[in-house]
Design a protein around this motif. Sequence first.
Motif, PDB file in Angstrom:
ATOM      1  N   GLY A  32       0.836  -1.132   0.004  1.00 26.11           N
ATOM      2  CA  GLY A  32      -0.221  -0.022  -0.029  1.00 26.11           C
ATOM      3  C   GLY A  32       1.195   1.084  -0.229  1.00 26.11           C
ATOM      4  N   TRP A  48      -7.577   2.724  -4.644  1.00 24.50           N
ATOM      5  CA  TRP A  48      -8.252   3.832  -3.804  1.00 24.50           C
ATOM      6  C   TRP A  48     -10.057   4.589  -4.548  1.00 24.50           C
ATOM      7  CZ3 TRP A  48      -6.724   7.892  -0.912  1.00 24.50           C
ATOM      8  CH2 TRP A  48      -7.394   8.877  -0.439  1.00 24.50           C
ATOM      9  N   TRP A  64      -7.837   3.914   0.758  1.00 22.53           N
ATOM     10  CA  TRP A  64      -7.245   3.234   0.592  1.00 22.53           C
ATOM     11  C   TRP A  64      -7.877   1.408   0.672  1.00 22.53           C
ATOM     12  CZ3 TRP A  64      -4.234   3.604  -4.402  1.00 22.53           C
ATOM     13  CH2 TRP A  64      -3.727   5.078  -4.285  1.00 22.53           C
TER      14      TRP A  64
END
Length: 101
Positions: free
Chosen positions: A33, A95, A86
């Motif tokens: 991430g 997103w 996220w």
Amino acid sequence: MKTISNRVKALFVFALLFSAVFTACTATATTQGPPPPRVEVIPRAPSVRHVWVPGHYVRRGRNYIWVNGYYRVAPARYTAWAPGHWRQTRRGPVWVNGHWR
């Protein structure tokens, strides 16, 4: 005899090129991430109708780029901004855009 030897050599070269081409074409997916959000200093609002939209990272290829926060005028029937976030999926982080509430 030379014909067989040349065919074997040609087959060997073809096998090497074939494997090199398909090895180079494989895509690598990342499940990592974005970095943690940056600390932003929120300036004074231009007016009472302006709402702060916090900064966030966007994905550009394999990299994450920071987009600074900004003030936005709230539409007449909305008063709050639900910030984007996220979401982790099987294909990696995605997103989800923010929206007015």
